[in-house]
Enzyme design. Structure first.
Site, short mmCIF file in Angstrom:
data_model
loop_
_atom_site.label_atom_id
_atom_site.label_comp_id
_atom_site.label_asym_id
_atom_site.label_seq_id
_atom_site.Cartn_x
_atom_site.Cartn_y
_atom_site.Cartn_z
N LYS A 77 0.86 -1.18 0.00
CA LYS A 77 0.00 0.00 0.00
C LYS A 77 0.89 1.23 0.00
CE LYS A 77 -4.53 0.86 0.17
NZ LYS A 77 -5.59 0.11 -0.51
N VAL A 133 -20.62 7.51 0.05
CA VAL A 133 -21.16 7.22 -1.28
C VAL A 133 -20.21 7.74 -2.36
CG1 VAL A 133 -23.59 6.99 -0.68
CG2 VAL A 133 -22.66 9.27 -1.08
N VAL A 135 -17.37 3.45 -4.92
CA VAL A 135 -17.87 2.14 -4.52
C VAL A 135 -19.24 2.26 -3.85
CG1 VAL A 135 -17.46 0.11 -3.08
CG2 VAL A 135 -15.56 1.18 -4.29
#
Length: 364
Positions: free
Chosen positions: A94, A195, A198
């Site tokens: 990451k 929201v 995804v």
């Protein structure tokens, strides 16, 4: 070379970065700095037993460098487990860039980051995450080939969000099956926190199945548009934790399943797209079990994204990625069965599945 096991407690205290790495046996952490572009980034490689580490790049306004380090270490470990449980030949990595994506992100900064990625010679492959888009990946690609999630216009797989959301949707159905005996979401009350890409796709899928959807997000404009498009009800701020709902779906940043919020949640199921939802695995994994809430482990639930970018590496289609993501339903169901049979938290079962695959591969 001195192994982590050989490092004394005194030296660990003097080297907090190595101490943090040793907790979950991270292989490598790279700190990236460039004064000219303002780049301050961290790349964490957790494990490469199954293959090169792959994981998204997140750009966020962290309060401190230690907060950024903690985030990238947790996220990279999650990527190792995610790929392992999904059956992919990938390790976990990451990266985070410290900064405001709306104000500080420039082409020069992204290209400089790309050079750092290229310097790792494939040990880490980057992709998009919070604050980063497929367009940004295209810019980073100018400096390195170790990039996934590229726009379809240049041969990439495009936005992985639809595949991620599909996996969350299937996990939600598997959770409903375990909790209520049917995987139908019709009539179920679902609180979606976040929201973004995804989260919006998830709202679309569960709305089609006639679930009653509540949404919240820090982006007021996005909230209004999603509510209007799918008939969802907007909830302000942290009131999302006080709703009497069937399913709580965290789809923003992690650690929202913590002691304070668990005392407020009235849901029967926790199933969402966010990474590292449990603020502390041991503490909150047990609390969730004791409260009788069914928790779908996040790195199993949200594996659709890594499945999609892996399909890009393997030169397969979006349709094939979707077919691979469909396996998430059975994986989550198996986790629930084992958890119930052994009366242990679901996160322990999911971790064990990942660790067993890695251990088996390391002996070959």
């Amino acid at each position: 070379m001195i192994s982590v096991k050989d490092v004394s407690k005194t030296s660990l205290a003097d080297n907090p970065v190595i101490a943090q790495m040793s907790i979950n046996n991270h292989e490598q952490v790279v700190f990236c700095n460039d004064n000219e572009t303002g780049l301050k980034a961290i790349i964490a490689i957790h494990n490469t037993v199954l293959g090169p580490s792959l994981g998204g790049l997140r750009m966020w306004s962290y309060k401190t460098e230690m907060e950024a380090l903690n985030d990238v270490l947790r996220l990279s470990r999650g990527m190792t487990y995610k790929s392992a449980v999904a059956g992919l030949n990938l390790g976990g990595g990451k990266a985070v860039i410290i900064g405001d994506a709306k104000k500080d992100k420039t082409e020069a900064l992204l290209r400089r980051f790309g050079k750092f990625v290229n310097g790792l010679s494939g040990r880490y492959i980057t992709a998009e995450d919070v604050g980063i888009s497929t367009k940004d990946m295209e810019i980073i690609h100018k400096e390195t080939n170790f990039v996934t999630g590229l726009p379809e216009s240049i041969g990439g797989s495009g936005d992985p969000s639809p595949v991620t959301a599909y996996g969350v949707y299937l996990s939600m159905k598997a959770s409903a099956k375990e909790r209520w005996g049917s995987d139908s979401l019709e009539g179920k009350k679902v609180a979606v926190q976040g929201v973004g890409h995804v989260g919006e796709y998830l709202v679309k899928l569960i709305s089609k199945e006639k679930a009653k959807v509540f949404i919240t997000d820090i982006n007021e404009e996005k909230l209004k548009s999603v509510a209007k498009e799918y008939g969802a009800e907007v909830v302000s701020g942290d009131r999302i934790y006080d709703l009497d709902v069937d399913i709580y779906a965290p789809c923003a940043l992690g650690a929202t399943v913590n002691t304070d919020n668990l005392n407020r949640l009235k849901c029967s199921v926790i199933c969402g797209a966010a990474n590292n939802q449990l603020a502390d695995e041991k503490i909150h994994g047990e609390l969730v079990l004791n409260k009788g809430i069914l928790y779908a482990p996040d790195f199993v639930v949200n594996a659709g994204g890594i499945i999609n970018v892996y399909s890009e590496l393997m030169k397969t289609t979006r349709e094939q990625a979707m077919q691979q993501a469909e396996k998430i339903y059975n994986t989550i169901s198996d986790v629930f069965k084992i958890s119930k049979a052994e009366n242990v938290p679901t996160y322990i079962v999911a971790n064990r599945l990942a660790e067993e695959r890695i251990k088996k591969a390391s002996k070959n």
